[in-house]
Scaffold this motif. Sequence first.
Motif, PDB file in Angstrom:
ATOM      1  N   ASP A 161       1.480  -6.911 -19.183  1.00 23.27           N
ATOM      2  CA  ASP A 161       0.203  -7.353 -19.635  1.00 23.27           C
ATOM      3  C   ASP A 161       0.217  -8.818 -19.696  1.00 23.27           C
ATOM      4  OD1 ASP A 161      -0.814  -4.850 -20.252  1.00 23.27           O
ATOM      5  OD2 ASP A 161      -0.055  -4.909 -22.251  1.00 23.27           O
ATOM      6  N   GLY A 168      -3.858 -13.172 -13.331  1.00 26.86           N
ATOM      7  CA  GLY A 168      -5.505 -13.056 -13.249  1.00 26.86           C
ATOM      8  C   GLY A 168      -6.112 -14.484 -13.493  1.00 26.86           C
ATOM      9  N   GLN A 173     -10.294 -12.963  -8.630  1.00 36.50           N
ATOM     10  CA  GLN A 173     -10.964 -11.814  -7.887  1.00 36.50           C
ATOM     11  C   GLN A 173     -10.169 -10.498  -8.163  1.00 36.50           C
ATOM     12  OE1 GLN A 173     -11.354 -13.011  -3.837  1.00 36.50           O
ATOM     13  NE2 GLN A 173     -13.151 -14.113  -4.442  1.00 36.50           N
ATOM     14  N   GLN A 174      -8.671 -10.685  -8.628  1.00 42.57           N
ATOM     15  CA  GLN A 174      -7.909  -9.501  -8.833  1.00 42.57           C
ATOM     16  C   GLN A 174      -7.601  -9.396 -10.157  1.00 42.57           C
ATOM     17  OE1 GLN A 174      -7.327 -11.235  -6.014  1.00 42.57           O
ATOM     18  NE2 GLN A 174      -8.460  -9.833  -4.771  1.00 42.57           N
ATOM     19  N   ALA A 175      -8.269 -10.078 -11.135  1.00 41.50           N
ATOM     20  CA  ALA A 175      -8.020  -9.887 -12.451  1.00 41.50           C
ATOM     21  C   ALA A 175      -8.011  -8.469 -13.095  1.00 41.50           C
ATOM     22  CB  ALA A 175      -8.622 -10.870 -13.287  1.00 41.50           C
ATOM     23  N   THR A 176      -9.063  -8.066 -12.848  1.00 38.84           N
ATOM     24  CA  THR A 176      -9.344  -6.426 -13.352  1.00 38.84           C
ATOM     25  C   THR A 176      -8.426  -5.616 -12.916  1.00 38.84           C
ATOM     26  OG1 THR A 176     -11.776  -7.130 -13.653  1.00 38.84           O
ATOM     27  CG2 THR A 176     -10.991  -4.649 -13.487  1.00 38.84           C
ATOM     28  N   GLN A 177      -8.139  -5.796 -11.569  1.00 41.47           N
ATOM     29  CA  GLN A 177      -7.254  -4.789 -11.023  1.00 41.47           C
ATOM     30  C   GLN A 177      -5.460  -4.887 -11.286  1.00 41.47           C
ATOM     31  OE1 GLN A 177      -8.443  -6.006  -6.890  1.00 41.47           O
ATOM     32  NE2 GLN A 177      -7.844  -3.841  -6.304  1.00 41.47           N
ATOM     33  N   ALA A 179      -4.892  -6.092 -14.533  1.00 44.76           N
ATOM     34  CA  ALA A 179      -5.159  -5.506 -15.824  1.00 44.76           C
ATOM     35  C   ALA A 179      -4.994  -3.929 -15.942  1.00 44.76           C
ATOM     36  CB  ALA A 179      -6.183  -5.933 -16.787  1.00 44.76           C
ATOM     37  N   SER A 180      -5.546  -3.343 -14.940  1.00 46.39           N
ATOM     38  CA  SER A 180      -5.420  -1.926 -14.943  1.00 46.39           C
ATOM     39  C   SER A 180      -3.875  -1.438 -14.216  1.00 46.39           C
ATOM     40  CB  SER A 180      -6.213  -1.457 -13.828  1.00 46.39           C
ATOM     41  OG  SER A 180      -7.760  -1.675 -14.393  1.00 46.39           O
ATOM     42  N   ARG A 183      -1.565  -1.731 -17.336  1.00 40.83           N
ATOM     43  CA  ARG A 183      -1.697  -0.546 -18.146  1.00 40.83           C
ATOM     44  C   ARG A 183      -1.059   0.744 -17.677  1.00 40.83           C
ATOM     45  NH1 ARG A 183      -6.940  -2.689 -18.943  1.00 40.83           N
ATOM     46  NH2 ARG A 183      -7.856  -1.513 -17.215  1.00 40.83           N
TER      47      ARG A 183
END
Length: 225
Positions: A161, A168, A173-177, A179-180, A183
Amino acid sequence: MGFPGGGALLTDGAPVEVPRDAAREAAQEELRKAVYHQHEPGLVQRCYDWVREQFGRALDDIGAPLGGSGNAALAVLLVVLLVLGFVAWRRYGAPRRAARAGGTLFAGAQGPRSAAEHRADAAAHAARGAWEDAVREQMRALVRGLEERTVLSPRPGRTADEAAAEAGRALPQQATQLASAARLFDDVAFGERPADERAYQLLAELDRTLGRTRPQPVPAGGGTA
Protein backbone atom coordinates in the motif's frame (compact mmCIF):
# COMPACT_ATOMS: atom_id res chain seq x y z
CA MET A 1 -88.48 -23.50 28.95
CA GLY A 2 -87.64 -21.55 25.80
CA PHE A 3 -89.71 -21.04 22.69
CA PRO A 4 -88.46 -20.81 19.10
CA GLY A 5 -87.73 -17.25 18.06
CA GLY A 6 -86.28 -16.19 21.44
CA GLY A 7 -89.36 -16.70 23.66
CA ALA A 8 -89.24 -17.69 27.34
CA LEU A 9 -91.65 -18.61 30.15
CA LEU A 10 -92.30 -16.67 33.30
CA THR A 11 -92.51 -18.57 36.57
CA ASP A 12 -96.27 -18.74 36.25
CA GLY A 13 -95.98 -20.32 32.81
CA ALA A 14 -96.93 -17.28 30.73
CA PRO A 15 -94.76 -16.81 27.66
CA VAL A 16 -92.63 -13.66 27.27
CA GLU A 17 -91.34 -12.69 23.83
CA VAL A 18 -87.66 -11.58 23.43
CA PRO A 19 -86.80 -9.75 20.20
CA ARG A 20 -84.81 -11.93 17.76
CA ASP A 21 -82.06 -9.30 17.18
CA ALA A 22 -81.56 -8.83 20.90
CA ALA A 23 -81.19 -12.57 21.36
CA ARG A 24 -78.61 -12.79 18.58
CA GLU A 25 -76.54 -9.92 20.04
CA ALA A 26 -76.67 -11.50 23.48
CA ALA A 27 -75.41 -14.79 22.03
CA GLN A 28 -72.59 -13.09 20.15
CA GLU A 29 -71.53 -11.19 23.25
CA GLU A 30 -71.45 -14.41 25.20
CA LEU A 31 -69.28 -16.12 22.56
CA ARG A 32 -66.76 -13.27 22.67
CA LYS A 33 -65.79 -14.21 26.20
CA ALA A 34 -62.21 -15.49 26.50
CA VAL A 35 -63.32 -18.75 28.08
CA TYR A 36 -64.57 -19.94 24.71
CA HIS A 37 -61.24 -19.17 22.95
CA GLN A 38 -58.65 -20.18 25.52
CA HIS A 39 -57.77 -23.35 23.62
CA GLU A 40 -57.50 -21.75 20.17
CA PRO A 41 -53.97 -21.26 18.69
CA GLY A 42 -52.42 -17.82 19.06
CA LEU A 43 -51.51 -15.43 16.28
CA VAL A 44 -47.91 -16.68 15.98
CA GLN A 45 -49.05 -20.29 15.82
CA ARG A 46 -51.63 -19.48 13.15
CA CYS A 47 -49.00 -17.67 11.07
CA TYR A 48 -46.62 -20.60 11.41
CA ASP A 49 -49.34 -23.05 10.39
CA TRP A 50 -50.18 -20.91 7.36
CA VAL A 51 -46.55 -20.69 6.21
CA ARG A 52 -46.09 -24.43 6.68
CA GLU A 53 -49.24 -25.11 4.69
CA GLN A 54 -48.12 -22.85 1.85
CA PHE A 55 -44.66 -24.43 1.80
CA GLY A 56 -46.20 -27.88 1.71
CA ARG A 57 -48.40 -26.92 -1.21
CA ALA A 58 -45.40 -25.53 -3.06
CA LEU A 59 -43.49 -28.76 -2.56
CA ASP A 60 -46.47 -30.75 -3.77
CA ASP A 61 -46.64 -28.57 -6.89
CA ILE A 62 -42.94 -29.20 -7.54
CA GLY A 63 -43.25 -32.91 -6.89
CA ALA A 64 -46.39 -33.42 -8.97
CA PRO A 65 -44.59 -33.50 -12.36
CA LEU A 66 -42.15 -36.00 -10.85
CA GLY A 67 -44.97 -38.28 -9.83
CA GLY A 68 -43.99 -37.92 -6.20
CA SER A 69 -45.03 -36.20 -3.03
CA GLY A 70 -43.65 -33.24 -1.14
CA ASN A 71 -40.83 -35.44 0.21
CA ALA A 72 -39.61 -36.11 -3.30
CA ALA A 73 -39.73 -32.39 -4.12
CA LEU A 74 -37.81 -31.59 -0.93
CA ALA A 75 -35.09 -34.03 -1.92
CA VAL A 76 -34.81 -32.40 -5.35
CA LEU A 77 -34.64 -28.96 -3.73
CA LEU A 78 -31.81 -30.05 -1.44
CA VAL A 79 -29.86 -31.46 -4.39
CA VAL A 80 -30.27 -28.18 -6.29
CA LEU A 81 -29.02 -26.20 -3.27
CA LEU A 82 -26.00 -28.47 -2.92
CA VAL A 83 -25.13 -28.06 -6.60
CA LEU A 84 -25.44 -24.26 -6.36
CA GLY A 85 -23.25 -24.23 -3.27
CA PHE A 86 -20.57 -26.31 -5.00
CA VAL A 87 -20.59 -24.03 -8.06
CA ALA A 88 -20.24 -20.95 -5.84
CA TRP A 89 -17.35 -22.54 -3.95
CA ARG A 90 -15.54 -23.44 -7.17
CA ARG A 91 -16.02 -19.93 -8.55
CA TYR A 92 -15.26 -17.79 -5.52
CA GLY A 93 -13.22 -20.14 -3.37
CA ALA A 94 -13.54 -20.87 0.30
CA PRO A 95 -14.46 -17.99 2.63
CA ARG A 96 -11.34 -16.03 3.38
CA ARG A 97 -10.20 -13.84 6.18
CA ALA A 98 -9.69 -10.13 5.60
CA ALA A 99 -6.22 -9.16 4.51
CA ARG A 100 -3.94 -8.11 7.32
CA ALA A 101 -2.88 -4.51 6.98
CA GLY A 102 0.77 -3.63 7.20
CA GLY A 103 2.36 -6.79 5.75
CA THR A 104 5.69 -5.87 4.22
CA LEU A 105 6.12 -6.37 0.50
CA PHE A 106 9.41 -8.24 0.61
CA ALA A 107 8.73 -10.31 3.75
CA GLY A 108 10.07 -13.80 3.16
CA ALA A 109 11.95 -12.85 0.00
CA GLN A 110 15.33 -14.50 -0.54
CA GLY A 111 17.57 -11.48 -0.02
CA PRO A 112 17.80 -8.40 -2.23
CA ARG A 113 16.94 -9.29 -5.83
CA SER A 114 16.68 -7.29 -9.00
CA ALA A 115 13.40 -6.61 -10.79
CA ALA A 116 14.49 -8.97 -13.58
CA GLU A 117 15.10 -11.77 -11.06
CA HIS A 118 11.68 -11.25 -9.48
CA ARG A 119 10.06 -11.29 -12.93
CA ALA A 120 11.83 -14.50 -13.81
CA ASP A 121 10.69 -16.12 -10.56
CA ALA A 122 7.13 -14.95 -11.19
CA ALA A 123 7.15 -16.40 -14.70
CA ALA A 124 8.51 -19.72 -13.40
CA HIS A 125 5.75 -19.93 -10.77
CA ALA A 126 3.14 -19.08 -13.39
CA ALA A 127 4.44 -21.77 -15.73
CA ARG A 128 3.68 -24.43 -13.13
CA GLY A 129 0.37 -22.89 -12.07
CA ALA A 130 1.52 -21.61 -8.68
CA TRP A 131 -0.48 -18.42 -9.03
CA GLU A 132 -0.16 -17.19 -5.44
CA ASP A 133 3.64 -17.27 -5.64
CA ALA A 134 3.51 -15.75 -9.14
CA VAL A 135 1.42 -12.82 -7.85
CA ARG A 136 3.80 -12.21 -4.93
CA GLU A 137 6.90 -12.19 -7.11
CA GLN A 138 5.32 -10.11 -9.86
CA MET A 139 4.29 -7.41 -7.40
CA ARG A 140 7.79 -7.41 -5.97
CA ALA A 141 9.20 -7.10 -9.51
CA LEU A 142 6.90 -4.14 -10.16
CA VAL A 143 8.04 -2.25 -7.06
CA ARG A 144 11.71 -3.18 -7.50
CA GLY A 145 11.53 -1.86 -11.05
CA LEU A 146 10.25 1.47 -9.75
CA GLU A 147 13.10 1.55 -7.25
CA GLU A 148 15.66 0.84 -9.98
CA ARG A 149 14.23 3.75 -11.99
CA THR A 150 14.43 5.96 -8.85
CA VAL A 151 10.68 6.52 -8.92
CA LEU A 152 10.81 5.00 -5.43
CA SER A 153 13.74 5.03 -3.04
CA PRO A 154 14.68 1.54 -1.79
CA ARG A 155 13.11 0.75 1.57
CA PRO A 156 13.00 -2.92 2.74
CA GLY A 157 10.13 -2.44 5.23
CA ARG A 158 7.74 -0.86 2.73
CA THR A 159 4.24 -2.31 2.38
CA ALA A 160 2.47 -2.74 -0.95
CA ASP A 161 0.00 0.00 0.00
CA GLU A 162 2.81 2.41 0.84
CA ALA A 163 4.61 1.64 -2.41
CA ALA A 164 1.41 2.20 -4.41
CA ALA A 165 0.68 5.50 -2.68
CA GLU A 166 4.23 6.80 -3.16
CA ALA A 167 4.45 5.68 -6.78
CA GLY A 168 0.99 7.06 -7.51
CA ARG A 169 2.20 10.59 -6.74
CA ALA A 170 4.92 10.32 -9.40
CA LEU A 171 2.72 8.32 -11.81
CA PRO A 172 -0.75 9.83 -11.32
CA GLN A 173 -2.22 8.25 -14.43
CA GLN A 174 -1.55 4.81 -12.94
CA ALA A 175 -2.39 5.70 -9.33
CA THR A 176 -5.70 3.83 -9.35
CA GLN A 177 -4.15 0.74 -10.94
CA LEU A 178 -1.31 0.81 -8.43
CA ALA A 179 -3.76 0.94 -5.52
CA SER A 180 -5.72 -2.00 -6.97
CA ALA A 181 -2.49 -3.96 -7.44
CA ALA A 182 -1.56 -3.36 -3.79
CA ARG A 183 -4.95 -4.60 -2.59
CA LEU A 184 -4.63 -7.68 -4.79
CA PHE A 185 -1.20 -8.44 -3.37
CA ASP A 186 -2.41 -8.02 0.24
CA ASP A 187 -5.43 -10.25 -0.38
CA VAL A 188 -3.30 -13.01 -1.84
CA ALA A 189 -0.26 -12.71 0.43
CA PHE A 190 -2.02 -12.06 3.73
CA GLY A 191 -5.76 -12.56 3.25
CA GLU A 192 -5.62 -16.11 1.85
CA ARG A 193 -7.44 -15.13 -1.33
CA PRO A 194 -6.95 -17.72 -4.09
CA ALA A 195 -4.99 -16.27 -6.99
CA ASP A 196 -5.37 -17.19 -10.64
CA GLU A 197 -3.79 -16.52 -14.01
CA ARG A 198 -5.84 -13.37 -14.50
CA ALA A 199 -4.48 -11.82 -11.28
CA TYR A 200 -0.92 -12.57 -12.35
CA GLN A 201 -1.47 -11.18 -15.85
CA LEU A 202 -2.96 -7.96 -14.45
CA LEU A 203 0.18 -7.31 -12.42
CA ALA A 204 2.49 -8.28 -15.27
CA GLU A 205 0.69 -5.94 -17.66
CA LEU A 206 0.82 -3.09 -15.13
CA ASP A 207 4.54 -3.72 -14.68
CA ARG A 208 5.05 -3.39 -18.44
CA THR A 209 2.91 -0.24 -18.57
CA LEU A 210 4.86 1.39 -15.76
CA GLY A 211 8.11 0.61 -17.56
CA ARG A 212 6.88 2.67 -20.53
CA THR A 213 5.58 5.56 -18.40
CA ARG A 214 7.67 8.60 -17.62
CA PRO A 215 7.26 9.79 -14.02
CA GLN A 216 6.20 13.36 -13.27
CA PRO A 217 8.14 15.58 -10.87
CA VAL A 218 6.80 15.28 -7.32
CA PRO A 219 6.13 18.62 -5.48
CA ALA A 220 8.39 19.49 -2.56
CA GLY A 221 7.26 17.77 0.61
CA GLY A 222 5.51 14.98 -1.28
CA GLY A 223 8.53 13.10 -2.56
CA THR A 224 9.00 9.39 -2.43
CA ALA A 225 10.16 7.93 0.82
